[in-house]
Scaffold this active site. Structure first.
Site, mmCIF file in Angstrom:
data_model
loop_
_atom_site.group_PDB
_atom_site.id
_atom_site.type_symbol
_atom_site.label_atom_id
_atom_site.label_comp_id
_atom_site.label_asym_id
_atom_site.label_seq_id
_atom_site.Cartn_x
_atom_site.Cartn_y
_atom_site.Cartn_z
ATOM 1 N N HIS A 152 36.430 47.390 33.233
ATOM 2 C CA HIS A 152 36.716 48.553 34.078
ATOM 3 C C HIS A 152 37.988 49.238 33.587
ATOM 4 O O HIS A 152 39.050 48.614 33.497
ATOM 5 C CB HIS A 152 36.871 48.092 35.527
ATOM 6 C CG HIS A 152 37.002 49.198 36.525
ATOM 7 N ND1 HIS A 152 35.925 49.903 37.023
ATOM 8 C CD2 HIS A 152 38.097 49.735 37.117
ATOM 9 C CE1 HIS A 152 36.355 50.809 37.889
ATOM 10 N NE2 HIS A 152 37.678 50.735 37.968
ATOM 11 N N ASP A 155 40.586 52.299 34.198
ATOM 12 C CA ASP A 155 41.073 53.254 35.192
ATOM 13 C C ASP A 155 41.858 54.370 34.514
ATOM 14 O O ASP A 155 43.001 54.182 34.100
ATOM 15 C CB ASP A 155 41.970 52.529 36.204
ATOM 16 C CG ASP A 155 41.161 51.659 37.147
ATOM 17 O OD1 ASP A 155 40.235 52.196 37.782
ATOM 18 O OD2 ASP A 155 41.438 50.450 37.226
ATOM 19 N N MET A 203 43.809 57.708 34.820
ATOM 20 C CA MET A 203 44.543 58.464 35.857
ATOM 21 C C MET A 203 45.399 59.544 35.209
ATOM 22 O O MET A 203 46.032 59.297 34.180
ATOM 23 C CB MET A 203 45.466 57.519 36.632
ATOM 24 C CG MET A 203 44.755 56.347 37.271
ATOM 25 S SD MET A 203 45.881 55.399 38.273
ATOM 26 C CE MET A 203 44.832 53.995 38.691
ATOM 27 N N HIS A 240 36.366 54.773 34.931
ATOM 28 C CA HIS A 240 36.567 55.318 36.283
ATOM 29 C C HIS A 240 37.572 56.458 36.156
ATOM 30 O O HIS A 240 38.765 56.215 35.982
ATOM 31 C CB HIS A 240 37.072 54.171 37.176
ATOM 32 C CG HIS A 240 37.459 54.574 38.554
ATOM 33 N ND1 HIS A 240 38.188 53.742 39.383
ATOM 34 C CD2 HIS A 240 37.213 55.709 39.267
ATOM 35 C CE1 HIS A 240 38.378 54.355 40.540
ATOM 36 N NE2 HIS A 240 37.808 55.542 40.497
ATOM 37 N N MET A 271 39.880 59.092 37.383
ATOM 38 C CA MET A 271 40.644 59.579 38.534
ATOM 39 C C MET A 271 41.462 60.766 38.039
ATOM 40 O O MET A 271 42.682 60.705 37.873
ATOM 41 C CB MET A 271 41.536 58.456 39.082
ATOM 42 C CG MET A 271 40.755 57.407 39.857
ATOM 43 S SD MET A 271 41.624 55.849 39.985
ATOM 44 C CE MET A 271 41.134 55.100 38.419
ATOM 45 N N MET A 304 35.392 52.969 46.884
ATOM 46 C CA MET A 304 36.804 52.562 46.797
ATOM 47 C C MET A 304 37.190 51.809 48.067
ATOM 48 O O MET A 304 36.997 52.308 49.182
ATOM 49 C CB MET A 304 37.724 53.784 46.641
ATOM 50 C CG MET A 304 37.620 54.515 45.315
ATOM 51 S SD MET A 304 37.806 53.485 43.844
ATOM 52 C CE MET A 304 39.482 52.848 44.055
ATOM 53 N N GLY A 351 44.924 54.745 42.618
ATOM 54 C CA GLY A 351 46.238 55.023 42.031
ATOM 55 C C GLY A 351 46.955 53.776 41.538
ATOM 56 O O GLY A 351 47.603 53.819 40.504
ATOM 57 N N GLY A 400 47.060 49.220 41.350
ATOM 58 C CA GLY A 400 46.478 47.909 41.550
ATOM 59 C C GLY A 400 47.271 47.165 42.619
ATOM 60 O O GLY A 400 48.334 47.619 43.057
ATOM 61 N N GLY A 401 46.734 46.035 43.043
ATOM 62 C CA GLY A 401 47.474 45.156 43.939
ATOM 63 C C GLY A 401 47.585 45.612 45.383
ATOM 64 O O GLY A 401 48.434 45.126 46.123
ATOM 65 N N ASP A 437 35.776 48.635 44.475
ATOM 66 C CA ASP A 437 37.000 48.634 43.669
ATOM 67 C C ASP A 437 38.238 48.686 44.557
ATOM 68 O O ASP A 437 38.431 49.661 45.290
ATOM 69 C CB ASP A 437 36.945 49.864 42.740
ATOM 70 C CG ASP A 437 38.118 49.966 41.777
ATOM 71 O OD1 ASP A 437 38.965 49.059 41.745
ATOM 72 O OD2 ASP A 437 38.164 50.984 41.046
ATOM 73 N N GLY A 438 39.057 47.635 44.447
ATOM 74 C CA GLY A 438 40.342 47.628 45.140
ATOM 75 C C GLY A 438 40.494 46.466 46.092
ATOM 76 O O GLY A 438 39.685 46.284 47.003
ATOM 77 N N GLY A 439 41.501 45.649 45.845
ATOM 78 C CA GLY A 439 41.824 44.556 46.768
ATOM 79 C C GLY A 439 40.829 43.412 46.782
ATOM 80 O O GLY A 439 40.758 42.649 47.749
ATOM 81 N N GLY A 492 41.442 43.641 39.520
ATOM 82 C CA GLY A 492 42.573 43.781 38.606
ATOM 83 C C GLY A 492 43.536 42.622 38.757
ATOM 84 O O GLY A 492 43.535 41.677 37.961
ATOM 85 N N SER A 493 44.338 42.672 39.817
ATOM 86 C CA SER A 493 45.370 41.647 39.986
ATOM 87 C C SER A 493 44.790 40.242 40.158
ATOM 88 O O SER A 493 45.381 39.273 39.680
ATOM 89 C CB SER A 493 46.304 42.010 41.142
ATOM 90 O OG SER A 493 45.590 42.555 42.217
HETATM 91 C C1 DX5 Z 1 42.834 51.632 41.775
HETATM 92 C C2 DX5 Z 1 41.929 51.264 40.633
HETATM 93 C C3 DX5 Z 1 41.457 49.862 40.668
HETATM 94 C C4 DX5 Z 1 42.552 48.831 40.593
HETATM 95 C C5 DX5 Z 1 42.090 47.564 41.239
HETATM 96 O O1 DX5 Z 1 43.135 52.976 41.670
HETATM 97 O O2 DX5 Z 1 40.792 52.094 40.632
HETATM 98 O O3 DX5 Z 1 40.494 49.637 39.656
HETATM 99 O O4 DX5 Z 1 42.925 48.547 39.297
HETATM 100 O O5 DX5 Z 1 43.160 46.662 41.245
HETATM 101 P P1 DX5 Z 1 43.215 45.440 42.279
HETATM 102 O O6 DX5 Z 1 42.030 44.588 42.011
HETATM 103 O O7 DX5 Z 1 44.504 44.786 41.958
HETATM 104 O O8 DX5 Z 1 43.192 46.048 43.646
HETATM 105 ZN ZN ZN Z 2 39.042 51.623 39.285
#
Ligand code: DX5
Ligand code: ZN
Length: 218
Positions: A35, A37, A39, A68, A70, A140, A145, A147-148, A178-180, A200-201
Protein backbone atom coordinates in the site's frame (compact mmCIF):
# COMPACT_ATOMS: atom_id res chain seq x y z
CA UNK A 1 -17.73 -19.23 3.72
CA UNK A 2 -14.45 -17.99 5.19
CA UNK A 3 -13.18 -14.97 3.32
CA UNK A 4 -9.47 -14.88 2.57
CA UNK A 5 -7.96 -11.81 4.21
CA UNK A 6 -5.15 -9.97 2.48
CA UNK A 7 -2.75 -7.71 4.35
CA UNK A 8 -1.48 -4.56 2.68
CA UNK A 9 1.31 -2.98 4.75
CA UNK A 10 1.44 0.77 4.28
CA UNK A 11 4.91 2.04 3.34
CA UNK A 12 3.98 5.32 5.05
CA UNK A 13 5.25 3.76 8.29
CA UNK A 14 8.46 2.46 6.70
CA UNK A 15 11.85 4.16 6.94
CA UNK A 16 11.90 6.21 3.71
CA UNK A 17 15.71 6.23 3.67
CA UNK A 18 15.75 2.46 3.10
CA UNK A 19 12.55 1.78 1.17
CA UNK A 20 13.98 -1.19 -0.74
CA UNK A 21 14.96 -2.98 2.46
CA UNK A 22 11.61 -2.19 4.05
CA UNK A 23 9.83 -3.62 1.00
CA UNK A 24 11.89 -6.79 1.29
CA UNK A 25 11.03 -7.02 4.99
CA UNK A 26 7.27 -7.03 4.35
CA UNK A 27 7.58 -9.29 1.32
CA UNK A 28 9.43 -11.88 3.39
CA UNK A 29 6.92 -11.33 6.16
CA UNK A 30 4.03 -12.46 3.95
CA UNK A 31 2.51 -9.19 2.71
CA UNK A 32 -0.09 -9.71 -0.03
CA UNK A 33 -0.24 -6.17 -1.38
CA UNK A 34 1.99 -3.09 -1.00
CA UNK A 35 0.00 0.00 0.00
CA UNK A 36 1.53 3.29 -1.16
CA UNK A 37 0.14 6.49 0.34
CA UNK A 38 0.64 9.38 -2.05
CA UNK A 39 -0.02 12.75 -0.36
CA UNK A 40 0.27 16.20 -1.86
CA UNK A 41 0.05 18.56 1.13
CA UNK A 42 -3.17 20.02 -0.31
CA UNK A 43 -5.81 17.29 -0.18
CA UNK A 44 -4.26 16.19 3.12
CA UNK A 45 -1.96 18.08 5.50
CA UNK A 46 1.09 15.93 4.79
CA UNK A 47 3.48 15.21 1.91
CA UNK A 48 4.94 11.79 1.13
CA UNK A 49 6.21 10.54 -2.23
CA UNK A 50 5.05 10.19 -5.79
CA UNK A 51 5.53 8.60 -9.18
CA UNK A 52 9.25 7.88 -8.97
CA UNK A 53 8.87 5.99 -5.72
CA UNK A 54 6.27 3.75 -7.37
CA UNK A 55 8.51 3.19 -10.41
CA UNK A 56 11.55 2.37 -8.27
CA UNK A 57 9.65 -0.03 -5.98
CA UNK A 58 8.10 -1.65 -9.06
CA UNK A 59 11.55 -2.89 -10.07
CA UNK A 60 11.97 -4.64 -6.72
CA UNK A 61 8.76 -6.64 -6.32
CA UNK A 62 6.06 -8.59 -8.07
CA UNK A 63 3.56 -7.92 -5.30
CA UNK A 64 0.61 -5.77 -6.39
CA UNK A 65 1.23 -2.05 -5.83
CA UNK A 66 -1.84 -0.34 -4.41
CA UNK A 67 -1.53 3.41 -4.91
CA UNK A 68 -3.82 5.39 -2.64
CA UNK A 69 -3.89 8.90 -4.10
CA UNK A 70 -4.59 11.56 -1.50
CA UNK A 71 -4.15 14.39 -3.96
CA UNK A 72 -6.27 17.01 -5.67
CA UNK A 73 -6.88 16.52 -9.40
CA UNK A 74 -5.85 12.85 -9.39
CA UNK A 75 -6.90 12.63 -13.06
CA UNK A 76 -3.81 14.65 -14.00
CA UNK A 77 -1.49 11.95 -12.64
CA UNK A 78 -3.31 8.70 -13.43
CA UNK A 79 -1.33 8.03 -16.61
CA UNK A 80 1.98 8.61 -14.84
CA UNK A 81 1.15 6.30 -11.94
CA UNK A 82 -0.11 3.68 -14.38
CA UNK A 83 3.11 3.84 -16.40
CA UNK A 84 5.15 3.69 -13.18
CA UNK A 85 3.66 0.25 -12.59
CA UNK A 86 0.69 0.67 -10.26
CA UNK A 87 -1.61 -2.36 -10.10
CA UNK A 88 -4.36 -0.50 -8.27
CA UNK A 89 -5.04 3.22 -8.24
CA UNK A 90 -7.61 4.44 -5.75
CA UNK A 91 -9.03 7.97 -5.75
CA UNK A 92 -11.10 9.84 -3.20
CA UNK A 93 -14.73 10.75 -3.74
CA UNK A 94 -13.87 13.95 -1.85
CA UNK A 95 -11.25 14.83 -4.47
CA UNK A 96 -13.26 13.90 -7.57
CA UNK A 97 -16.88 14.64 -6.72
CA UNK A 98 -19.17 13.72 -9.60
CA UNK A 99 -16.17 13.33 -11.91
CA UNK A 100 -15.38 10.13 -10.02
CA UNK A 101 -16.86 7.85 -12.69
CA UNK A 102 -14.71 9.45 -15.39
CA UNK A 103 -11.57 9.15 -13.27
CA UNK A 104 -12.27 5.47 -12.55
CA UNK A 105 -12.75 4.83 -16.30
CA UNK A 106 -9.53 6.69 -17.04
CA UNK A 107 -7.63 4.42 -14.63
CA UNK A 108 -9.15 1.33 -16.29
CA UNK A 109 -8.18 2.65 -19.73
CA UNK A 110 -4.53 2.12 -18.78
CA UNK A 111 -5.21 -1.48 -17.78
CA UNK A 112 -4.92 -0.66 -14.07
CA UNK A 113 -7.45 -1.77 -11.46
CA UNK A 114 -9.41 1.13 -10.03
CA UNK A 115 -11.01 1.96 -6.74
CA UNK A 116 -12.92 4.65 -4.95
CA UNK A 117 -12.10 5.86 -1.43
CA UNK A 118 -14.39 7.52 1.09
CA UNK A 119 -13.37 9.44 4.19
CA UNK A 120 -14.90 8.53 7.57
CA UNK A 121 -17.44 11.36 7.34
CA UNK A 122 -18.59 10.70 3.76
CA UNK A 123 -21.79 8.70 3.40
CA UNK A 124 -21.32 5.78 1.05
CA UNK A 125 -24.69 6.62 -0.51
CA UNK A 126 -22.97 9.55 -2.25
CA UNK A 127 -20.49 7.30 -4.02
CA UNK A 128 -22.59 4.14 -4.28
CA UNK A 129 -23.43 4.52 -7.95
CA UNK A 130 -19.72 4.26 -8.80
CA UNK A 131 -19.21 0.88 -7.09
CA UNK A 132 -20.07 -1.11 -10.27
CA UNK A 133 -17.03 0.50 -11.95
CA UNK A 134 -14.66 -0.45 -9.13
CA UNK A 135 -12.20 -3.29 -8.60
CA UNK A 136 -11.78 -2.05 -5.03
CA UNK A 137 -13.66 0.09 -2.55
CA UNK A 138 -11.52 1.62 0.19
CA UNK A 139 -13.18 2.70 3.41
CA UNK A 140 -11.04 5.09 5.48
CA UNK A 141 -11.17 4.25 9.17
CA UNK A 142 -9.12 7.37 10.07
CA UNK A 143 -8.98 10.81 8.47
CA UNK A 144 -6.24 10.52 5.85
CA UNK A 145 -2.86 12.16 6.30
CA UNK A 146 -0.99 10.30 9.01
CA UNK A 147 -0.22 6.83 10.24
CA UNK A 148 -0.71 5.73 13.83
CA UNK A 149 -4.19 7.19 14.39
CA UNK A 150 -7.05 5.62 16.31
CA UNK A 151 -9.53 3.42 14.45
CA UNK A 152 -12.97 5.03 13.98
CA UNK A 153 -15.45 2.20 14.68
CA UNK A 154 -18.39 4.10 13.17
CA UNK A 155 -17.15 3.23 9.69
CA UNK A 156 -17.80 -0.48 10.24
CA UNK A 157 -21.47 0.02 9.35
CA UNK A 158 -20.31 1.44 6.02
CA UNK A 159 -18.19 -1.65 5.41
CA UNK A 160 -21.20 -3.89 6.07
CA UNK A 161 -23.26 -1.87 3.55
CA UNK A 162 -20.61 -2.07 0.84
CA UNK A 163 -20.07 -5.81 1.48
CA UNK A 164 -23.77 -6.35 0.90
CA UNK A 165 -23.79 -4.30 -2.31
CA UNK A 166 -20.81 -6.26 -3.65
CA UNK A 167 -22.28 -9.65 -2.70
CA UNK A 168 -25.87 -8.94 -3.76
CA UNK A 169 -24.70 -7.86 -7.21
CA UNK A 170 -21.90 -10.38 -7.57
CA UNK A 171 -19.33 -7.64 -8.24
CA UNK A 172 -15.70 -8.68 -8.54
CA UNK A 173 -14.53 -6.00 -6.14
CA UNK A 174 -12.33 -6.04 -3.07
CA UNK A 175 -13.36 -4.22 0.09
CA UNK A 176 -10.35 -2.56 1.72
CA UNK A 177 -10.09 -0.70 5.02
CA UNK A 178 -7.33 1.73 5.95
CA UNK A 179 -6.33 3.30 9.24
CA UNK A 180 -5.85 2.16 12.81
CA UNK A 181 -5.79 -1.55 12.00
CA UNK A 182 -4.21 -3.60 14.79
CA UNK A 183 -4.66 -6.99 16.49
CA UNK A 184 -8.05 -5.96 17.86
CA UNK A 185 -9.57 -3.82 15.12
CA UNK A 186 -8.64 -6.37 12.46
CA UNK A 187 -11.26 -8.71 13.93
CA UNK A 188 -13.98 -6.05 13.64
CA UNK A 189 -12.94 -5.24 10.07
CA UNK A 190 -13.08 -8.88 9.09
CA UNK A 191 -16.50 -9.29 10.71
CA UNK A 192 -17.73 -6.24 8.80
CA UNK A 193 -16.78 -7.97 5.55
CA UNK A 194 -13.43 -6.45 4.58
CA UNK A 195 -11.08 -8.39 2.28
CA UNK A 196 -7.97 -6.22 2.46
CA UNK A 197 -6.59 -4.69 5.65
CA UNK A 198 -4.10 -1.85 5.28
CA UNK A 199 -1.73 -1.66 8.23
CA UNK A 200 1.14 0.77 8.70
CA UNK A 201 2.25 1.12 12.29
CA UNK A 202 1.02 -2.35 13.31
CA UNK A 203 3.38 -3.92 10.76
CA UNK A 204 6.41 -1.62 10.71
CA UNK A 205 6.26 -0.98 14.45
CA UNK A 206 6.51 -4.69 15.19
CA UNK A 207 9.82 -6.34 15.99
CA UNK A 208 8.72 -9.41 14.04
CA UNK A 209 6.98 -8.37 10.82
CA UNK A 210 6.05 -11.90 9.84
CA UNK A 211 4.35 -12.51 13.14
CA UNK A 212 2.57 -9.14 12.96
CA UNK A 213 1.19 -9.91 9.48
CA UNK A 214 0.04 -13.38 10.41
CA UNK A 215 -1.63 -12.05 13.59
CA UNK A 216 -3.62 -9.58 11.47
CA UNK A 217 -4.70 -12.38 9.12
CA UNK A 218 -6.14 -14.58 11.86
C1 DX5 B 1 -3.53 7.40 6.25
C2 DX5 B 1 -3.03 6.37 5.27
C3 DX5 B 1 -2.90 5.01 5.84
C4 DX5 B 1 -1.93 4.90 6.99
C5 DX5 B 1 -2.31 3.75 7.86
O1 DX5 B 1 -3.68 8.59 5.57
O2 DX5 B 1 -3.90 6.28 4.17
O3 DX5 B 1 -2.58 4.07 4.83
O4 DX5 B 1 -0.63 4.72 6.57
O5 DX5 B 1 -1.45 3.74 8.97
P1 DX5 B 1 -1.86 3.01 10.33
O6 DX5 B 1 -2.05 1.57 10.01
O7 DX5 B 1 -0.70 3.27 11.21
O8 DX5 B 1 -3.12 3.67 10.80
ZN1 ZN C 1 -3.68 4.61 2.67
Amino acid sequence: MEREIKIAPSMLSANFAIMGEELKRIEEGGADIVHLDVMDGVFVPNITFGIKMVADLRKLTRLPLDCHLMIVHPEKYVEKFAKAGADYITVHYEACGEELGDVLKLIKSYGVKCGLVVNPDTDIEKAEKYIPLCDMVLIMSVFPGFGGQKFISDVLAKCVKVRKIIDDNGYNCLLEIDGGINDETCVKAREAGCDVLVAGSAVFGASDVKQAISALKK
